[in-house]
Design an enzyme around this catalytic site. Structure first.
Site, PDB file in Angstrom:
ATOM      1  N   ARG A 141       2.585  -8.746   4.220  1.00  0.00           N
ATOM      2  CA  ARG A 141       1.631  -8.171   3.256  1.00  0.00           C
ATOM      3  C   ARG A 141       2.432  -7.572   2.114  1.00  0.00           C
ATOM      4  O   ARG A 141       3.156  -6.593   2.290  1.00  0.00           O
ATOM      5  CB  ARG A 141       0.743  -7.131   3.908  1.00  0.00           C
ATOM      6  CG  ARG A 141      -0.244  -6.543   2.904  1.00  0.00           C
ATOM      7  CD  ARG A 141      -1.577  -6.248   3.494  1.00  0.00           C
ATOM      8  NE  ARG A 141      -2.504  -5.773   2.472  1.00  0.00           N
ATOM      9  CZ  ARG A 141      -3.766  -5.484   2.705  1.00  0.00           C
ATOM     10  NH1 ARG A 141      -4.248  -5.651   3.924  1.00  0.00           N
ATOM     11  NH2 ARG A 141      -4.544  -5.055   1.745  1.00  0.00           N
TER      12      ARG A 141
ATOM     13  N   GLU B 109       0.796  -1.234   0.000  1.00  0.00           N
ATOM     14  CA  GLU B 109       0.000   0.000   0.000  1.00  0.00           C
ATOM     15  C   GLU B 109       0.825   1.279   0.000  1.00  0.00           C
ATOM     16  O   GLU B 109       0.308   2.353   0.306  1.00  0.00           O
ATOM     17  CB  GLU B 109      -0.992   0.018   1.181  1.00  0.00           C
ATOM     18  CG  GLU B 109      -2.341  -0.536   0.857  1.00  0.00           C
ATOM     19  CD  GLU B 109      -2.385  -2.056   0.720  1.00  0.00           C
ATOM     20  OE1 GLU B 109      -3.402  -2.550   0.232  1.00  0.00           O
ATOM     21  OE2 GLU B 109      -1.420  -2.758   1.078  1.00  0.00           O
TER      22      GLU B 109
ATOM     23  N   GLN C 132     -17.977   5.346   2.956  1.00  0.00           N
ATOM     24  CA  GLN C 132     -18.428   6.601   3.550  1.00  0.00           C
ATOM     25  C   GLN C 132     -18.196   6.690   5.055  1.00  0.00           C
ATOM     26  O   GLN C 132     -17.915   7.773   5.576  1.00  0.00           O
ATOM     27  CB  GLN C 132     -19.917   6.808   3.241  1.00  0.00           C
ATOM     28  CG  GLN C 132     -20.195   7.066   1.776  1.00  0.00           C
ATOM     29  CD  GLN C 132     -21.675   7.275   1.501  1.00  0.00           C
ATOM     30  OE1 GLN C 132     -22.406   7.814   2.328  1.00  0.00           O
ATOM     31  NE2 GLN C 132     -22.132   6.832   0.350  1.00  0.00           N
TER      32      GLN C 132
ATOM     33  N   TYR D 236       3.459   2.038   1.955  1.00  0.00           N
ATOM     34  CA  TYR D 236       4.095   2.409   3.222  1.00  0.00           C
ATOM     35  C   TYR D 236       5.609   2.159   3.151  1.00  0.00           C
ATOM     36  O   TYR D 236       6.136   1.790   2.087  1.00  0.00           O
ATOM     37  CB  TYR D 236       3.441   1.645   4.369  1.00  0.00           C
ATOM     38  CG  TYR D 236       2.016   2.082   4.643  1.00  0.00           C
ATOM     39  CD1 TYR D 236       1.737   3.345   5.162  1.00  0.00           C
ATOM     40  CD2 TYR D 236       0.940   1.249   4.361  1.00  0.00           C
ATOM     41  CE1 TYR D 236       0.433   3.760   5.402  1.00  0.00           C
ATOM     42  CE2 TYR D 236      -0.378   1.651   4.592  1.00  0.00           C
ATOM     43  CZ  TYR D 236      -0.617   2.912   5.111  1.00  0.00           C
ATOM     44  OH  TYR D 236      -1.906   3.325   5.332  1.00  0.00           O
TER      45      TYR D 236
ATOM     46  N   HIS E  29      -1.679   4.030  -1.814  1.00  0.00           N
ATOM     47  CA  HIS E  29      -2.743   4.981  -1.490  1.00  0.00           C
ATOM     48  C   HIS E  29      -2.787   6.144  -2.475  1.00  0.00           C
ATOM     49  O   HIS E  29      -3.831   6.780  -2.636  1.00  0.00           O
ATOM     50  CB  HIS E  29      -2.569   5.505  -0.064  1.00  0.00           C
ATOM     51  CG  HIS E  29      -2.924   4.513   0.991  1.00  0.00           C
ATOM     52  ND1 HIS E  29      -4.071   3.750   0.949  1.00  0.00           N
ATOM     53  CD2 HIS E  29      -2.288   4.139   2.133  1.00  0.00           C
ATOM     54  CE1 HIS E  29      -4.123   2.963   2.006  1.00  0.00           C
ATOM     55  NE2 HIS E  29      -3.052   3.171   2.737  1.00  0.00           N
TER      56      HIS E  29
END
Length: 677
Positions: free
Chosen positions: A221, A171, A346, A173, A259
């Site tokens: 991961r 992701e 949301q 990081y 991201h």
């Protein structure tokens, strides 16, 4: 006598032995940052959140990310695991999960250049597009110290009672930043070529395994598709997988996209299991179990992935916000009772990025288990709920669970309210799952449903109800534009439901969430739901063996219609949409060639078309049809008469505040209202 009934999902419910730990099934509850990780006083609430999922059979839970040191904080003073004192505080979590029969691993996450504080570090000096703070490049000593910190954090996780750790290498990081040429510009022993860029990740795994011993889960991961320019090739990914397997990982979990990637990976428009092919490709290069992730939300999808051999386990995060009983319901062949994650973002990711506690649009109890309790009513009441949209459905079923007798009145012939519109929008087909869930929920809870019944105040008063909830929703607002009553001007509801035939050139008045949805519908020309291959092509996702990072040029399909999307405000169209989904909608509008006009003044509609002015210049849009999406008004006609008669009456959802299709507020209001009646 033992039952001979077949297991409904045999691959999903096959146990898996991993050294000293045996998982009862192949379901992993993936890491989610709830916001309760960041203050010691909130850990009991986090424990209750995890324990409820463990009690319903999740094979393995992975916590939200905890930093191995202060530079790795996501936010100032965010959750970290760096001392024995902190580890001992975590025992409230591990004890609660183990007492519930579950297993849990702690995720160790170093934010790197994603840190939202001025002390961030990375492989090289860079700044990410999602934080305002540049990260400085780490020294060799800091790199070795950070490896020590990962190992120390893993030791502390074992002390805290965890069954394992997950090393976050995906992701975008810190570890991912070392792996990609995009962010690693070093020429020393930690960069310069793929082998040296991998060294940081491999050393972390090796040191963690040495620190925790052989009987502890070590999950890595891994970013299979970076989906950013300068990302890893598939050869880089498989080489890393081989090296970390040799270094001692127990399993490899799938990560998709950074991201900052401009490819959506988990929003509702992403097809289910859209990336399991990448996990399958990795699995052919390793012998340890691999875990598929991203947009897996129902047992049928998970079972198909496992049955095909794409993965050994499946990871789901947000589905366990939506329904803590997911595993039990699947095991008992009760899929129709699952409160399905609709991937709206949301209340979960949008909250996390706004530094609010994450919860769930379809389940507002998520992460509020100790605060939003559904205790049995002290005195059972007769309650009428008017309106079977999201607010009314939540209020009626919650009240019934607490022991009240509930009548639910709906003027239409179906339940769902505005969700009946949302489910028809391309990419929002998941909203039909919520209607299916509530249909079954009404049956289970014993709510008496009255369809095609526009109840009157006199009826409600004559029936002698103890309490009345008005969840009567909204009505479209009609702007005061000369010619608005012409036959080629339509309300959004009749367009979405297909009650009118629409031409090829369209003007949409109003560019809020409904206007964007209507435009998406009008410009969509493909099969619904969109096949995975078509979706990957549209967003430029490709084979990482041929395209580094799995990224190539987007190939959007030709739009079905030419659409003008108009708004009075001068701000960017879609600016008010969700933080983690709004950019996807804006990109889709660009893909479809939508004409976006802001600062519009509307003058009249006649045979020539829609007369407007933009920046003081008059224009006439020669369009076939005009669709009005100019906001809503609350429908609360019953309120005054009922209140005047002295009835206890409450407003919920759109009847309380008309604000677009705000289902998050509507379901939360309905649930919380019924929890206290």
């Amino acid at each position: 006598m033992e039952s001979s009934a077949p297991v409904p999902f045999p691959h999903l419910f096959t146990p898996l032995r991993l050294g000293a730990v045996t998982l009862p099934n192949r379901v992993v509850m993936g890491s989610m940052h709830i916001g309760l990780e960041d203050r010691p006083g909130q850990l009991p609430k986090l424990a209750a959140f995890y324990a409820e999922r463990a009690a319903h059979g999740v094979g393995l839970i992975i916590t939200g990310g905890f930093a191995p040191n202060r530079t790795g904080w996501l936010l100032p003073f965010a959750g970290k695991l760096t001392s024995a004192r902190e580890a001992d505080r975590h025992r409230v979590i591990t004890t609660a999960v183990h007492d519930a029969g579950g297993r849990i691993a702690l995720q160790i996450l170093h934010a790197g250049r994603y840190a939202y504080h001025p002390f961030g570090v990375s492989a090289s000096r860079t700044r990410s597009p999602i934080t305002p703070f540049p990260a400085r490049g780490m020294t060799g000593g800091e790199i070795r110290g950070t490896i020590d910190d990962f190992a120390r954090s893993a030791e502390l996780a074992r002390r805290a009672g965890y069954d394992g750790v997950e090393i976050m290498g995906s992701e975008g990081y810190l570890i991912n930043q070392f792996l990609a040429a995009r962010t690693n510009r070093r020429t020393d022993e930690w960069g310069g070529d793929p082998a040296r860029r991998r060294r940081f990740a491999v050393e972390i795994v090796r040191r963690v395994r040495a620190a925790v011993g052989d009987d502890f889960l070590v999950i890595y991961r891994m970013s299979l598709l970076d989906l950013v320019p300068g990302g890893q090739t598939f050869a880089d990914v498989t080489a890393l997988a081989a090296e970390i397997e040799a270094a001692g990982v127990t399993m490899i979990n799938t990560g998709i996209g950074w991201h900052e990637s401009r490819v959506p990976t988990i929003v509702t428009s992403v097809p289910r299991a859209a990336f399991s092919w990448a996990t399958a490709a990795l699995g052919r290069h390793v012998t340890v179990p691999v875990i598929a992730s991203n947009r897996i939300n129902m047992p049928e999808v998970a079972e198909e992935i496992l049955a095909r051999g794409d993965a050994d386990l499946v990871s789901m995060a947000r589905p366990f916000l939506a329904d803590p009983e997911w595993v039990d319901k699947a095991r008992q062949a009760r899929s129709e009772e699952i409160n399905t994650c609709i991937a709206c973002n949301q209340a979960c990711l949008d909250h996390a990025f706004a530094r609010k506690r994450a919860t769930c649009l379809v389940n507002p109890r998520a992460a509020y288990e100790t605060e939003l309790r559904l205790a049995p009513a002290r005195r059972p009441l007769r309650i009428a709920v008017v309106g079977a949209g999201p607010a009314g459905l939540a209020a009626a079923t919650t009240a019934a669970v607490r022991g009240h007798t509930v009548d639910l009145f709906e003027a239409a012939g179906v339940i769902g309210g505005q969700f009946q519109l949302a489910r028809r929008i391309p990419g929002k087909e998941e909203f039909a799952e919520t209607i299916r869930y509530f249909t079954r929920r009404l049956e289970i809870t014993g709510v008496k449903l009255h369809l095609n019944h526009r109840v009157t105040a006199a009826e409600l008063l004559d029936a002698g109800y103890d309490d009345i909830v008005l969840a009567t929703g909204v009505a479209p607002r009609i702007p005061d534009i000369p010619g608005i009553d012409r036959p080629n001007v339509h309300g959004y509801a009749e367009v979405i439901t297909g009650q009118v035939d629409i031409g090829r050139r369209i003007a949409v008045i109003g560019a809020g969430g409904i206007g964007v949805d209507v435009t998406t519908l009008l410009t969509h020309g493909g099969v619904r739901p969109q096949p995975v291959a078509d979706w990957l092509r549209e967003w430029g996702v490709a084979d990482p063996a041929e395209h580094p990072g799995g990224l190539t040029g987007a190939q959007p399909p030709a739009p079905a219609r030419e659409v003008y999307l108009l708004q009075r405000k001068r701000s960017q169209i879609g600016a008010g949409l969700g933080k983690t989904t709004g950019w996807v909608h804006r990109a889709t509008l660009r893909h479809r060639g939508v004409h976006q006009l802001t600062g519009v003044r509307y003058h009249r509609i006649d045979q020539a078309g829609l007369h407007i002015s933009v920046d003081g210049r008059d224009r006439v849009l020669d369009v076939d049809d005009i669709v009005v999406c100019a906001g809503q008004l609350p429908q609360r006609e019953l309120h005054a008469e009922l209140s005047a008669a002295g009835m206890s009456v409450h407003l919920a959802g759109g009847a309380a505040v008309a604000a677009e299709l705000d289902a998050k507020r509507a379901i939360a209001e309905g649930t919380r209202l019924a929890a206290r009646i």
